[in-house]
Design an enzyme around this catalytic site. Sequence first.
Site, PDB file in Angstrom:
ATOM      1  N   ARG A 248     -32.739 117.412  77.793  1.00 40.50           N
ATOM      2  CA  ARG A 248     -33.217 116.624  78.925  1.00 40.50           C
ATOM      3  C   ARG A 248     -33.689 115.264  78.442  1.00 40.50           C
ATOM      4  NH1 ARG A 248     -30.594 119.466  81.531  1.00 40.50           N
ATOM      5  NH2 ARG A 248     -31.198 120.890  83.203  1.00 40.50           N
ATOM      6  N   GLU A 276     -31.197 108.764  84.252  1.00 46.80           N
ATOM      7  CA  GLU A 276     -29.792 109.182  84.223  1.00 46.80           C
ATOM      8  C   GLU A 276     -29.107 108.804  85.527  1.00 46.80           C
ATOM      9  OE1 GLU A 276     -27.157 113.145  83.074  1.00 46.80           O
ATOM     10  OE2 GLU A 276     -29.298 113.343  83.463  1.00 46.80           O
ATOM     11  N   HIS A 295     -23.382 113.624  80.618  1.00 41.03           N
ATOM     12  CA  HIS A 295     -23.980 114.919  80.967  1.00 41.03           C
ATOM     13  C   HIS A 295     -22.897 115.993  81.121  1.00 41.03           C
ATOM     14  CE1 HIS A 295     -27.764 116.808  82.964  1.00 41.03           C
ATOM     15  NE2 HIS A 295     -27.018 117.748  82.394  1.00 41.03           N
TER      16      HIS A 295
END
Length: 337
Positions: A248, A276, A295
């Site tokens: 994360r 993000e 991701h």
Amino acid sequence: MSPRRPVTALAMWPGIEAQLFTAASWEALDRVADVVDRRPLDLATAPADLLGSVEVLVGGWGCAPLDGAVLDRLPRLGLLAYAAGSVRSTVTDALWARGVAVSSAAAANAVPVAEMTFAAVVMVAKDVFRLRDRYRAERGRSFVAGVGPAGDLGTRGLRVGVVGASRIGRLVLERLRTLDAEVAVSDPYLPAEEATSMGATPMDLDDLCAWAEVVTLHAPALDSTHHLLDARRLARMRDGAWLVNTARGSLVDTAALEAECGTGRLCAFIDTPDPEPLPPTSPLWDLPNVVLTPHIAGSEGREVARMGDLAVAEVARWAAGQPLDHPVVAADMDRIA
């Protein structure tokens, strides 16, 4: 006596079910449950009489939070079989209060993350990304030798520090044992003897940062882990070391990382930045010592069906009155991703 066939419904973004469930997994689910519809239901608008019969909810990405109002429409719900990783966006205190069993497919989602992490460690140890750029620029006219993190190319003798003995962290540790590398792990919940049994030396996080040539993050995103790698810990890392983050983004102080990578002192492989996506002005986009991926470490494409298979297996166990293999309980919520 035959196992009962619980009335089962899907709750996820429309279209996700096509990735989660293969023909074989639909057959397996149909053998143990009565599925009201192979399309996901909108829990806020589905007919009350339909929801009133549902005993099992197979959730996934896009499932609405199961708060008191939604649960009032699901009075018979006994199991949430979550066919994705983190249940944080779906599980509420109301769900625990009503005694609903919860299962997560986090173990299935952990597999591709660990695979990509392991691949990233090997690739950065060989300095693949920078050598690719130099080789392209040279058009093969000359040999372009490079150096890996804080030293020579390759994984033999490489010092790898794993932060977090989570599901993913443990799978990464398992894969790292196939290398002729030195491995350390930092996790406040991990007994030293267990770390040793996994082939890793237990270390304090500050010491691990100073020791490792590659630091890979596998801790959950919690208040207590926010900016776990802050400016101070990043400054402790060895010159030329790589930071790998497939966990994360909030685990890393992005401004501090930009500063360290901007000088060329540190290198980074980041699948999960913070924020993000990164703003277009972030220097991380253009630095030759930084690799950014969108991701993709978690389940993608053909990998998604692994989570559907796990959820179906959990429904079968619950219907047969057997313990779940991948339960989530309220006490877990303080420390899981």
